[in-house]
Design a protein around this motif. Structure first.
Motif, PDB file in Angstrom:
ATOM      1  N   TYR A  94       8.195   9.158   2.188  1.00 49.67           N
ATOM      2  CA  TYR A  94       6.749   8.435   1.922  1.00 49.67           C
ATOM      3  C   TYR A  94       6.283   8.572   0.646  1.00 49.67           C
ATOM      4  O   TYR A  94       5.295   7.952   0.334  1.00 49.67           O
ATOM      5  CB  TYR A  94       5.829   9.051   2.998  1.00 49.67           C
ATOM      6  N   ALA A  95       6.774   9.435  -0.309  1.00 49.72           N
ATOM      7  CA  ALA A  95       6.392   9.522  -1.828  1.00 49.72           C
ATOM      8  C   ALA A  95       6.505   8.165  -2.333  1.00 49.72           C
ATOM      9  O   ALA A  95       7.544   7.495  -2.302  1.00 49.72           O
ATOM     10  CB  ALA A  95       7.135  10.630  -2.136  1.00 49.72           C
ATOM     11  N   GLY A  96       5.418   7.679  -2.627  1.00 53.11           N
ATOM     12  CA  GLY A  96       5.293   6.541  -3.654  1.00 53.11           C
ATOM     13  C   GLY A  96       5.228   5.275  -2.766  1.00 53.11           C
ATOM     14  O   GLY A  96       5.192   4.273  -3.271  1.00 53.11           O
ATOM     15  N   LYS A  97       4.954   5.210  -1.536  1.00 55.56           N
ATOM     16  CA  LYS A  97       5.080   4.174  -0.569  1.00 55.56           C
ATOM     17  C   LYS A  97       3.814   3.704  -0.129  1.00 55.56           C
ATOM     18  O   LYS A  97       2.722   4.520  -0.534  1.00 55.56           O
ATOM     19  CB  LYS A  97       5.920   4.426   0.775  1.00 55.56           C
ATOM     20  N   LYS A  98       3.615   2.344  -0.036  1.00 59.54           N
ATOM     21  CA  LYS A  98       2.350   1.978   0.498  1.00 59.54           C
ATOM     22  C   LYS A  98       1.961   2.222   2.027  1.00 59.54           C
ATOM     23  O   LYS A  98       2.811   2.600   2.784  1.00 59.54           O
ATOM     24  CB  LYS A  98       2.487   0.422   0.654  1.00 59.54           C
ATOM     25  N   TYR A  99       0.567   2.450   2.077  1.00 58.58           N
ATOM     26  CA  TYR A  99       0.234   2.863   3.450  1.00 58.58           C
ATOM     27  C   TYR A  99      -0.068   1.472   4.007  1.00 58.58           C
ATOM     28  O   TYR A  99      -0.949   0.752   3.536  1.00 58.58           O
ATOM     29  CB  TYR A  99      -1.119   3.648   3.194  1.00 58.58           C
ATOM     30  N   ALA A 100       0.406   1.336   5.286  1.00 59.29           N
ATOM     31  CA  ALA A 100      -0.048   0.077   6.008  1.00 59.29           C
ATOM     32  C   ALA A 100      -0.265   0.369   7.381  1.00 59.29           C
ATOM     33  O   ALA A 100       0.737   0.799   8.096  1.00 59.29           O
ATOM     34  CB  ALA A 100       1.239  -0.671   5.875  1.00 59.29           C
ATOM     35  N   VAL A 101      -1.269   0.107   7.952  1.00 57.36           N
ATOM     36  CA  VAL A 101      -1.806   0.453   9.322  1.00 57.36           C
ATOM     37  C   VAL A 101      -0.776  -0.181  10.361  1.00 57.36           C
ATOM     38  O   VAL A 101      -0.224  -1.256  10.214  1.00 57.36           O
ATOM     39  CB  VAL A 101      -3.132   0.069   9.773  1.00 57.36           C
ATOM     40  N   LEU A 102      -0.086   0.576  11.134  1.00 56.67           N
ATOM     41  CA  LEU A 102       0.605   0.142  12.244  1.00 56.67           C
ATOM     42  C   LEU A 102       2.193  -0.020  11.789  1.00 56.67           C
ATOM     43  O   LEU A 102       2.920  -0.430  12.398  1.00 56.67           O
ATOM     44  CB  LEU A 102       0.293  -1.114  13.115  1.00 56.67           C
ATOM     45  N   VAL A 103       2.326   0.165  10.655  1.00 60.57           N
ATOM     46  CA  VAL A 103       3.802   0.009   9.885  1.00 60.57           C
ATOM     47  C   VAL A 103       4.227   1.297   9.336  1.00 60.57           C
ATOM     48  O   VAL A 103       5.266   1.629   9.855  1.00 60.57           O
ATOM     49  CB  VAL A 103       3.713  -1.195   8.837  1.00 60.57           C
ATOM     50  N   ARG A 104       3.476   1.881   8.175  1.00 56.00           N
ATOM     51  CA  ARG A 104       3.743   2.921   7.693  1.00 56.00           C
ATOM     52  C   ARG A 104       2.392   3.685   7.449  1.00 56.00           C
ATOM     53  O   ARG A 104       1.694   3.316   6.463  1.00 56.00           O
ATOM     54  CB  ARG A 104       4.400   2.629   6.191  1.00 56.00           C
ATOM     55  N   ASP A 105       2.149   4.546   8.402  1.00 55.04           N
ATOM     56  CA  ASP A 105       0.846   5.137   8.413  1.00 55.04           C
ATOM     57  C   ASP A 105       0.925   6.520   8.800  1.00 55.04           C
ATOM     58  O   ASP A 105       1.854   7.243   8.897  1.00 55.04           O
ATOM     59  CB  ASP A 105      -0.031   4.411   9.306  1.00 55.04           C
ATOM     60  N   CYS A 106      -0.222   7.387   9.230  1.00 51.46           N
ATOM     61  CA  CYS A 106      -0.546   8.738   9.506  1.00 51.46           C
ATOM     62  C   CYS A 106       0.585   8.986  10.656  1.00 51.46           C
ATOM     63  O   CYS A 106       1.124   9.868  10.861  1.00 51.46           O
ATOM     64  CB  CYS A 106      -1.922   9.002   9.569  1.00 51.46           C
ATOM     65  N   VAL A 107       0.489   8.080  11.590  1.00 49.96           N
ATOM     66  CA  VAL A 107       1.100   8.174  12.833  1.00 49.96           C
ATOM     67  C   VAL A 107       2.626   8.172  12.689  1.00 49.96           C
ATOM     68  O   VAL A 107       3.376   9.009  13.250  1.00 49.96           O
ATOM     69  CB  VAL A 107       0.710   7.215  13.918  1.00 49.96           C
ATOM     70  N   SER A 108       3.173   7.120  11.932  1.00 48.90           N
ATOM     71  CA  SER A 108       4.459   6.977  11.828  1.00 48.90           C
ATOM     72  C   SER A 108       5.087   8.160  10.808  1.00 48.90           C
ATOM     73  O   SER A 108       6.219   8.683  11.319  1.00 48.90           O
ATOM     74  CB  SER A 108       4.966   5.608  11.216  1.00 48.90           C
TER      75      SER A 108
END
Length: 128
Positions: free
Chosen positions: A77-91
């Motif tokens: 996850y380091a340096g990645k984009k946060y995207a709701v329902l794709v790559r977020d806190c739950v994922s």
């Protein structure tokens, strides 16, 4: 033997994890760098979320597996984009659990939904 506690927070939809090993308790989560943004640069969050816990589930995991899982998920996850329902806190929480050997659902969901389905799929120590 250590523990992995996956939480949902009061007041907002957020998931984070408390990892406890012989070295102590540490928190890990993933947030957008721009608060409340559905798509932004992401950042690993290490803040203690103890006072914000609404629901949780705790699993026993060996320290060795926990350490390896934290190393792997933070690198992923380091340096990645946060995207709701794709790559977020739950994922992030789901991936940390998956790297610890837990059975995870194939889709992203709400923080509370993740906790509830984890209790169905896995043996756990404690929950609320």
């Amino acid at each position: 033997m250590g523990t992995l506690k996956i939480i949902s927070e009061t007041g907002m939809f957020h998931s984070a994890c408390q990892v406890t090993t012989v070295q102590g308790a540490n928190w890990y989560g993933f947030l957008p760098a721009v608060k409340s943004s559905p798509y932004a640069d992401g950042k690993i969050d290490r803040q203690d979320r103890s006072d914000l816990i609404n629901h949780f589930v705790t699993f026993s995991v060996t320290d060795t597996i926990l350490d390896a899982a934290v190393t792997r998920v933070t690198a992923d996850y380091a340096g990645k984009k946060y995207a709701v329902l794709v790559r977020d806190c739950v994922s992030f929480s789901a991936d940390l659990g998956r790297y610890c050997g837990l059975t995870m659902p194939p889709v992203n969901m709400t923080p509370y939904g993740l906790i509830e389905i984890l209790k169905v799929y896995n043996d756990y120590e404690d929950s609320a």
